[in-house]
Design a protein around this motif. Structure first.
Motif: not given
Length: 382
Positions: A167-175, A180-191, A234-239
């Protein structure tokens, strides 16, 4: 300040040391010379069976609830034998902690037992992109809502365990219109998600047994239920999670640095020049004294950061300090240890050239030394 280990922490450190010496050390040079996926993966599965893939994960999800201090101790012991195995273990633990910290109950029940048990050999942390390394907020990968799904498009690079992760934890722009840095979300993506492809492993300078890959998303459909946390948050999660990851990489650097010094110490005691043991020369004695002192200081910084995290206190600056100091000083330790061996240090028959290659990346990944200095300075000047 109490710095004694608990019985559980001591037990985990001892278990990691014994496993490293019996299972990892005998094959580390072999895996470096020619990566053997089956052998490498078999050791990861054994580590999972012993509980090392969920060191800070709650027992109800298959973890051992040992805490961050135990995690740091374990990674150091594993890294003394095989840095490639240690980095895979560190990142997999980080992925599990992201899911535990931010995931909903269904996500935790679905993914954490698979990571902790070894059903998933590893977890992948997909943040870095070709144009977004030290500045992840500049990422270009997008996730577009489509009914009950998101569709991901983009690429991530330098992903540890890309080809073996479940599984991957993936960050991507949703807005894209957000600051900058405010429109990013975090997802669980199966391999095995359609549209997700993995490139061949990179041909790296060191830590060769651990695969590092590009991960590509082409109209990769992910259920909306796999959104981690809130959309655009999601960006806060990454940090936050990178701070914890820095404890792991600092601990890894410490392990490699100590392994190099221990080997050099034994070597100079056995080798003679000018009618006496090399260990009798003050210049080499002082070199050892300085480097071991720095490694002990690195250990204390790591223990401080790990202890703060374990208590739920602010630890990000301390983690940056620990990672910066441990990685920089471990690089110095490996190169000085190689120097103590003279010409032998440059020969692959001896492990010093491998240690020097393995340790080099520790001042780069999970945030470069330069980024750590920015984080520290920002806090000091606040």
């Amino acid at each position: 300040m109490k710095i004694c280990l608990t019985d559980e922490q001591q037990m985990i450190q001892d278990m990691a040391m014994k496993f490293a010496q019996s299972e990892l050390a005998p094959v580390a040079a072999q895996l470096d010379a020619k990566p053997d996926e089956d052998l490498f993966n078999a050791n990861l599965a054994k580590l999972a069976e012993l509980g090392f893939m969920g060191l800070n994960i709650d027992g109800e999800y298959g973890g051992v609830e040992a805490g961050t201090v135990a995690f740091s101790l374990a990674i150091t012991e594993l890294a003394k034998a095989c840095a490639a195995t240690a980095v895979t273990t560190s990142v997999t633990n980080m992925v599990a902690e992201v899911i535990q910290a931010v995931g909903d109950e269904e996500q935790k029940q679905t993914y954490l037992p698979k990571i902790c048990s070894g059903e998933f050999l590893a977890g992948g942390f997909c943040l870095t992109e070709p144009s977004a390394g030290s500045d992840p907020s500049a990422m270009k990968t997008t996730a577009t809502r489509d009914g009950d799904d998101y569709i991901l498009n983009g690429s991530k690079i330098y992903i540890t365990s890309g080809s073996i992760a479940g599984v991957f934890v993936v960050w991507a722009v949703t807005d894209a219109a957000a600051p900058k840095g405010k429109g990013i979300s975090c997802f669980l993506v199966d391999a095995d998600s359609p549209g997700l492809t993995i490139s061949k492993p990179e041909d790296k300078m060191g830590q060769k047994a651990s695969p590092t890959n590009e991960v590509h998303f082409e109209n990769c459909r992910v259920p909306a239920s796999n959104l981690l946390g809130q959309e655009n948050k999601g960006y806060a999660i990454a940090v936050s999670e990178l701070a914890g990851g820095r404890i792991g990489i600092g601990s890894l650097a410490l392990g490699v640095g100590l392994a190099a010094l221990d080997y050099a110490k034994d070597f100079i005691q056995e080798r003679h020049q000018f009618g006496q043991s090399l260990a009798k020369f003050q210049g080499l004695q002082w070199m050892l004294a300085d480097r071991y002192t720095e490694m002990e200081a690195a250990r204390m910084l790591l223990m401080q950061a790990a202890s703060l995290k374990e208590q739920g206190l602010s630890f990000a600056t301390q983690a940056s300090m620990a990672k910066l100091f441990a990685s920089e000083k471990a690089n110095k330790a490996c190169y000085d240890a190689l120097q103590m061996l003279g010409g032998a240090g440059y020969i692959k028959e001896y492990p010093l050239e491998r240690y020097a290659r393995d340790v080099r990346i520790t001042s780069i990944y999970e945030g470069t030394s330069e980024i750590q200095r920015l984080i520290i300075a920002r806090d000091v000047l606040r």
